[in-house]
Design an enzyme around this catalytic site. Sequence first.
Site, mmCIF file in Angstrom:
data_model
loop_
_atom_site.group_PDB
_atom_site.id
_atom_site.type_symbol
_atom_site.label_atom_id
_atom_site.label_comp_id
_atom_site.label_asym_id
_atom_site.label_seq_id
_atom_site.Cartn_x
_atom_site.Cartn_y
_atom_site.Cartn_z
ATOM 1 N N ASP A 194 0.830 -1.205 0.000
ATOM 2 C CA ASP A 194 0.000 0.000 0.000
ATOM 3 C C ASP A 194 0.871 1.264 0.000
ATOM 4 O OD1 ASP A 194 -2.786 1.012 0.412
ATOM 5 O OD2 ASP A 194 -1.904 1.878 2.221
ATOM 6 N N GLU A 239 1.721 -0.373 -4.788
ATOM 7 C CA GLU A 239 0.826 0.718 -5.161
ATOM 8 C C GLU A 239 1.663 1.993 -5.121
ATOM 9 O OE1 GLU A 239 -3.333 2.931 -3.947
ATOM 10 O OE2 GLU A 239 -1.875 2.431 -2.425
HETATM 11 O O1 TEU Z 1 -4.722 4.125 -1.442
HETATM 12 C C1 TEU Z 1 -3.816 5.138 -1.651
HETATM 13 C C2 TEU Z 1 -4.166 6.255 -2.497
HETATM 14 O O2 TEU Z 1 -3.342 7.131 -2.555
HETATM 15 C C3 TEU Z 1 -5.373 6.355 -3.349
HETATM 16 O O3 TEU Z 1 -6.006 5.292 -3.655
HETATM 17 C C4 TEU Z 1 -6.153 7.624 -3.132
HETATM 18 O O4 TEU Z 1 -5.468 8.529 -2.372
HETATM 19 C C5 TEU Z 1 -7.497 7.564 -2.518
HETATM 20 O O5 TEU Z 1 -8.209 6.433 -2.811
HETATM 21 C C6 TEU Z 1 -8.236 8.804 -2.937
HETATM 22 O O6 TEU Z 1 -9.585 8.604 -3.029
HETATM 23 C C7 TEU Z 1 -4.399 3.122 -0.543
HETATM 24 C C8 TEU Z 1 -5.540 2.163 -0.386
HETATM 25 O O7 TEU Z 1 -5.789 1.540 -1.610
HETATM 26 C C9 TEU Z 1 -6.718 2.911 0.150
HETATM 27 O O8 TEU Z 1 -7.856 2.106 0.257
HETATM 28 C C10 TEU Z 1 -6.326 3.451 1.510
HETATM 29 O O9 TEU Z 1 -7.370 4.263 1.995
HETATM 30 C C11 TEU Z 1 -5.046 4.253 1.450
HETATM 31 O O10 TEU Z 1 -4.030 3.618 0.716
HETATM 32 C C12 TEU Z 1 -4.493 4.459 2.833
HETATM 33 O O11 TEU Z 1 -3.988 3.257 3.315
#
Ligand code: TEU
Length: 536
Positions: A207, A262
């Site tokens: 993540d 990610e």
């Molecule tokens: O998401 C990180 C992220 O930067 C994006 O997906 C985005 O900022 C966010 O969805 C804006 O709407 C990851 C995970 O996939 C997400 O579910 C978490 O909330 C986030 O990290 C924090 O851990």
Amino acid sequence: MTPPADDIPWWRRAVFYQVYPRSFADSDGDGVGDLDGIRAHLADLAWLGVDALWISPFFRSPMADFGYDVSDYCDVDPLFGDLATFDALVDEAHRLGLRVVIDWVPNHTSDQHPWFADAASSRDSAHRDWYVWRDPEPDGSPPNNWVAAFDLTAPAWTFHEPTGQWYLHLFESAQPDLNWDEPAVEAAMLDTLRFWLDRGVDGFRADVVHGIGKDPALPDDPPDTAGIPHCALNDQPVTHERLRTIRTLLDGYPGERMMVGEVFLLSTDAVATYYGHDDELHLAFNFPPLFAPWLADRWARCIDDARRALDPRGAWPTWVLSNHDNVRHRSRYDRAAGRAGEDAATTARRSEPRARAAAVLLLTLRGSPFVYQGDELGLEDADVPEERRVDPGGRDGCRAPIPWDGSPDHGWPTAPGVSTWLPFPPGADARNRAALAADPGSILHLYRRALSVRRATPALVLGDLEVLPSPDGTLAYRRRLDGDACTVLVNFTGEEVDVTAPELVGAAVLLASDDPAPASGWSGTLGPDQAVVLHG
Ligand code: TEU
């Protein structure tokens, strides 16, 4: 000659399927999905023909961000089961030939994690430096102008009254950022990887992994980036060093363990650097295609960008259309398609062909595709009424529970007075797994056919990709491996298009997005929003 497929690491050949455990399947009737629910449906995933699961977080968590706020990295939250349930899930998946990749959340913990509880207990606590604390500016304001995700008006800092300092959080204040400059943090987080590797997982989806290195001077973000959360801007050299350490750890385990990161940066060029020189991430998500509209020239550019950025490094692309953070692609493409004066029902009818063509695109590009649970059912986002919205990031619609059947509870039997944590997506009476499994013409069967054609056609899995000239509004590419080739044609328009390529007319149709039994020789015409895979 290309090496035999068996010599290519599994994650380059695999189609991944993302399970968002709260919304996949429920075994105990509390309205929230769980690990036993996943296990009960593994055979369905094997039937579909995917190769690997990525399971979003199921660790102990107060659920401020539905599991992306972890309070114990080495245990299962009781909501989802326990370690024994997890072991049983991995065993069963492996027995069915499915790899298991789990989420790893290294950028931040929950504020309820014992590390943070200790860190917040006093300025000289043992874990104080495990997080990022700074004194207020002379006027009391936060240490810099970084903006948190979700609420772009909120600083990425929370002032902690009892100890008189601000702490950093790129997401919610309940998700304090770890300080990876502290060697004990890196050591403790590497131990959490070992814990799950020892239990037999095949890899991790890391993540916001580009967040684990920050500029220690914590400088302001430039003014021209106002309104962009810092997590989309953070891109520091030290992260690459840390990823090399992680890579060495993973590669030291037998059985090709992998990490897909990610890397939430907005350019493919920036993402590419996180593969290193085959010594950092094995794979990285590339989000510009997820944000691209359903337009041929935009997709041609995405394909070209991926090739330009990744090929020189020998890095392997990934393709994602939907996930638990974004409006589902069917709903997005639908909206983009909305024609002036068209009623909603007509738009919805037109959007399934588009979701089908997108499936063919996703599963035939060069790289590892990630299918988000429910893509294979052609799900749209749920319309979540105000009083049932629960996510701080407004992402409830794409997290609606999977409708397993057409019964009133759609396969989520709950005790009286209990409902599923989110409402079902639209049309679940007809659009559910059982109904689509019974209909050979359904989008579910299209996914299954596409996966089976892919598996039987090495050129589609490992072959190179050449974009061919094609009429406006369409995309054509040839995948070629050794002596074998196939051509994919995608019509992004709502009109029929003649493709003037005499060499393709009459070619064997391996797959058509709209027809379970296409005529054997291709006609030369693409239907509206149709995609075909031709041999040759
Ligand atoms: O998401 C990180 C992220 O930067 C994006 O997906 C985005 O900022 C966010 O969805 C804006 O709407 C990851 C995970 O996939 C997400 O579910 C978490 O909330 C986030 O990290 C924090 O851990």
